[in-house]
Design a protein around this motif. Structure first.
Motif, PDB file in Angstrom:
ATOM      1  N   LEU A  98       0.814  -1.212   0.000  1.00 43.02           N
ATOM      2  CA  LEU A  98       0.000   0.000   0.000  1.00 43.02           C
ATOM      3  C   LEU A  98       0.848   1.262   0.000  1.00 43.02           C
ATOM      4  CD1 LEU A  98      -2.813  -0.979   2.532  1.00 43.02           C
ATOM      5  CD2 LEU A  98      -3.058  -0.713   0.060  1.00 43.02           C
ATOM      6  N   ASN A  99       2.070   1.158   0.507  1.00 42.50           N
ATOM      7  CA  ASN A  99       2.953   2.321   0.556  1.00 42.50           C
ATOM      8  C   ASN A  99       3.571   2.592  -0.808  1.00 42.50           C
ATOM      9  OD1 ASN A  99       2.483   2.667   3.271  1.00 42.50           O
ATOM     10  ND2 ASN A  99       4.308   1.544   3.919  1.00 42.50           N
ATOM     11  N   GLY A 100       3.801   3.852  -1.090  1.00 44.30           N
ATOM     12  CA  GLY A 100       4.419   4.234  -2.353  1.00 44.30           C
ATOM     13  C   GLY A 100       4.666   5.728  -2.377  1.00 44.30           C
ATOM     14  N   ALA A 101       5.103   6.224  -3.490  1.00 47.64           N
ATOM     15  CA  ALA A 101       5.366   7.650  -3.639  1.00 47.64           C
ATOM     16  C   ALA A 101       4.059   8.436  -3.584  1.00 47.64           C
ATOM     17  CB  ALA A 101       6.091   7.915  -4.956  1.00 47.64           C
ATOM     18  N   GLY A 102       4.102   9.589  -2.942  1.00 44.19           N
ATOM     19  CA  GLY A 102       2.919  10.430  -2.860  1.00 44.19           C
ATOM     20  C   GLY A 102       2.381  10.800  -4.228  1.00 44.19           C
ATOM     21  N   GLY A 103       1.061  10.706  -4.405  1.00 44.25           N
ATOM     22  CA  GLY A 103       0.438  11.046  -5.680  1.00 44.25           C
ATOM     23  C   GLY A 103       0.210   9.869  -6.600  1.00 44.25           C
ATOM     24  N   THR A 104       0.889   8.738  -6.318  1.00 48.61           N
ATOM     25  CA  THR A 104       0.659   7.551  -7.143  1.00 48.61           C
ATOM     26  C   THR A 104      -0.630   6.871  -6.689  1.00 48.61           C
ATOM     27  OG1 THR A 104       2.003   6.173  -5.652  1.00 48.61           O
ATOM     28  CG2 THR A 104       3.120   7.197  -7.525  1.00 48.61           C
ATOM     29  N   GLU A 105      -1.184   6.045  -7.575  1.00 46.82           N
ATOM     30  CA  GLU A 105      -2.454   5.399  -7.262  1.00 46.82           C
ATOM     31  C   GLU A 105      -2.275   3.911  -7.010  1.00 46.82           C
ATOM     32  OE1 GLU A 105      -5.529   6.120 -10.108  1.00 46.82           O
ATOM     33  OE2 GLU A 105      -5.954   8.117  -9.306  1.00 46.82           O
ATOM     34  N   VAL A 106      -3.091   3.389  -6.119  1.00 46.53           N
ATOM     35  CA  VAL A 106      -3.147   1.959  -5.881  1.00 46.53           C
ATOM     36  C   VAL A 106      -4.598   1.528  -6.052  1.00 46.53           C
ATOM     37  CG1 VAL A 106      -3.407   2.293  -3.370  1.00 46.53           C
ATOM     38  CG2 VAL A 106      -2.620   0.084  -4.264  1.00 46.53           C
ATOM     39  N   PRO A 117     -18.848  -6.646  -4.985  1.00 50.35           N
ATOM     40  CA  PRO A 117     -17.429  -6.263  -4.913  1.00 50.35           C
ATOM     41  C   PRO A 117     -17.171  -4.952  -5.647  1.00 50.35           C
ATOM     42  CG  PRO A 117     -17.638  -8.596  -5.379  1.00 50.35           C
ATOM     43  CD  PRO A 117     -19.019  -8.034  -5.467  1.00 50.35           C
ATOM     44  N   LEU A 118     -16.312  -4.120  -5.065  1.00 50.12           N
ATOM     45  CA  LEU A 118     -16.008  -2.808  -5.622  1.00 50.12           C
ATOM     46  C   LEU A 118     -14.540  -2.728  -5.991  1.00 50.12           C
ATOM     47  CD1 LEU A 118     -17.585  -0.759  -2.695  1.00 50.12           C
ATOM     48  CD2 LEU A 118     -18.747  -1.287  -4.822  1.00 50.12           C
ATOM     49  N   THR A 119     -14.205  -1.920  -6.957  1.00 49.93           N
ATOM     50  CA  THR A 119     -12.814  -1.587  -7.250  1.00 49.93           C
ATOM     51  C   THR A 119     -12.650  -0.093  -7.035  1.00 49.93           C
ATOM     52  OG1 THR A 119     -12.564  -3.385  -8.847  1.00 49.93           O
ATOM     53  CG2 THR A 119     -10.979  -1.590  -8.960  1.00 49.93           C
ATOM     54  N   ILE A 120     -11.772   0.268  -6.111  1.00 48.58           N
ATOM     55  CA  ILE A 120     -11.573   1.668  -5.748  1.00 48.58           C
ATOM     56  C   ILE A 120     -10.100   2.027  -5.923  1.00 48.58           C
ATOM     57  CG2 ILE A 120     -11.689   3.372  -3.877  1.00 48.58           C
ATOM     58  CD1 ILE A 120     -13.997   1.807  -2.687  1.00 48.58           C
ATOM     59  N   SER A 121      -9.839   3.114  -6.626  1.00 49.46           N
ATOM     60  CA  SER A 121      -8.476   3.619  -6.768  1.00 49.46           C
ATOM     61  C   SER A 121      -8.233   4.686  -5.704  1.00 49.46           C
ATOM     62  CB  SER A 121      -8.266   4.218  -8.156  1.00 49.46           C
ATOM     63  OG  SER A 121      -8.287   3.192  -9.142  1.00 49.46           O
ATOM     64  N   VAL A 122      -7.130   4.552  -4.991  1.00 51.18           N
ATOM     65  CA  VAL A 122      -6.781   5.492  -3.926  1.00 51.18           C
ATOM     66  C   VAL A 122      -5.452   6.147  -4.275  1.00 51.18           C
ATOM     67  CG1 VAL A 122      -6.382   5.789  -1.462  1.00 51.18           C
ATOM     68  CG2 VAL A 122      -7.936   3.991  -2.256  1.00 51.18           C
ATOM     69  N   LYS A 123      -5.421   7.449  -4.207  1.00 48.15           N
ATOM     70  CA  LYS A 123      -4.178   8.181  -4.460  1.00 48.15           C
ATOM     71  C   LYS A 123      -3.402   8.298  -3.152  1.00 48.15           C
ATOM     72  CE  LYS A 123      -4.220  11.403  -7.501  1.00 48.15           C
ATOM     73  NZ  LYS A 123      -4.436  12.671  -8.258  1.00 48.15           N
ATOM     74  N   ARG A 124      -2.216   7.719  -3.129  1.00 46.71           N
ATOM     75  CA  ARG A 124      -1.400   7.725  -1.909  1.00 46.71           C
ATOM     76  C   ARG A 124      -1.052   9.154  -1.506  1.00 46.71           C
ATOM     77  NH1 ARG A 124       1.077   3.507  -5.085  1.00 46.71           N
ATOM     78  NH2 ARG A 124       0.905   1.445  -4.094  1.00 46.71           N
ATOM     79  N   GLY A 125      -0.984   9.366  -0.207  1.00 49.52           N
ATOM     80  CA  GLY A 125      -0.635  10.701   0.280  1.00 49.52           C
ATOM     81  C   GLY A 125      -0.478  10.710   1.778  1.00 49.52           C
ATOM     82  N   ALA A 126       0.228  11.701   2.289  1.00 54.87           N
ATOM     83  CA  ALA A 126       0.404  11.848   3.731  1.00 54.87           C
ATOM     84  C   ALA A 126      -0.940  12.191   4.358  1.00 54.87           C
ATOM     85  CB  ALA A 126       1.432  12.937   4.032  1.00 54.87           C
TER      86      ALA A 126
END
Length: 314
Positions: A98-106, A117-126
């Motif tokens: 789940l961790n990655g560079a800020g602004g990237t999506e998982v 079932p759902l598919t959700i894209s989350v943009k990583r961030g602090a």
């Protein structure tokens, strides 16, 4: 002929997995990363996580976090992280994915009760937890909403509570629904705002031995009126310390649903090959010595005095 290094690693993974969700086996590279800390400034999605039935489980998203803004909810099961099944990996490994560079999506595949079932894209961030909130009703009943027990948050809760007392609050409702994680010392400090004496919490080690006892300081208590705490399945860790202290010290009622059950500390034991075992060595416990993380789900968490389903609590 079997690869004995893989056999050994698999055996150690299975050993750690059988202990509790937070104990895990680390490869040599993971041990190096663990000891080095987060030097790459990686960020996650801002949710408190555990494992339930071998799947990655969302205890609660942090208010205002990337997970919260993307629509992740407490109680969600994350079946896949991108294309990796969480049932095949440890909680530690899942968090690393789940961790990655800020602004990237998982991309997360979510299993949610009463939903397809759902598919959700989350943009990583602090993510920084929202500050405590307070409001005074016309009846002199005050609602004190605690969103986090991260380091420094107890001082903010104290300030909000002092403001409400100055406004004439006669009764306090402490709302800790979907509040998970945080620091044990912050939780004890918050409990002390309402409880002026006695034991507030303990830490427990091997064979149930009490390691440290946290007691109230009467000089730090600022509210002596009636108190009610609200909890639910998304309440875990530090918030459980406060709820259990209020209930066990007969200081106030706890209303809502049974909490999740968390609060542990891990220690890394390095092995000869450079790999290691990250094992739970300390569990947080209530003033009566009951650990919040029990032997299984049935024996974990805090059971409220007054059980009320979530949708019935306004």
């Amino acid at each position: 002929e079997p690869n004995m290094d893989k056999v050994r690693a698999g055996a150690l993974r299975g050993l750690a997995y059988g202990l509790d969700p937070y104990s895990t086996y680390l490869t040599p590279d993971q041990v190096k990363d663990f000891n080095a800390g987060n030097k790459d400034n990686l960020v996650g999605i801002g949710a408190e996580l555990s494992q339930v039935a071998s799947y990655l489980y969302v205890i609660a998203p942090m208010k205002g976090s990337p997970a919260d803004l993307a629509g992740i909810k407490a109680g969600d099961i994350i079946e896949y992280i991108d294309n990796k099944a969480t049932r095949d990996i440890s909680l530690y490994d899942a968090k690393q994915l789940l961790n990655g560079a800020g602004g990237t999506e998982v991309k997360l595949r979510i299993l949610r009760s009463n939903s397809s079932p759902l598919t959700i894209s989350v943009k990583r961030g602090a993510a920084r937890a929202a500050s405590a909130e307070g409001r005074l009703e016309a009846t002199k009943v005050c609602i004190l909403r605690i969103n986090s027990f991260a380091d420094g948050e107890a001082a903010d809760v104290r300030a909000r509570l002092q403001d409400l007392v100055k406004q004439g609050a006669q009764k306090i409702v402490v709302d800790m629904r979907d509040t998970a994680g945080g620091s044990l010392t912050e939780a004890v400090t918050v409990a002390n705002l309402f409880i002026k004496d006695g034991v507030l919490a303990e830490t427990v080690g091997r064979e149930g031995k009490a390691l440290k006892t946290f007691t109230a300081d009467p000089k730090l208590t600022i509210f002596n009126g009636p108190v009610v705490a609200l909890i639910d399945n998304g309440t875990a860790g530090a918030a459980e310390v406060v709820a259990s202290a209020l209930m066990e010290r007969n200081r106030g009622q706890v209303v809502g649903e049974k909490s999740f059950g968390a609060g542990t500390e891990q220690q890394l034991f390095t092995l000869r090959g450079g790999d290691g075992l990250l094992l739970t060595t300390v569990k947080w416990a209530s003033s009566n010595g009951k650990t919040f993380l029990g032997e299984d789900r049935q024996h974990s968490g805090v059971t409220p005095n007054v059980e009320v389903k979530g949708q019935e609590v306004s």
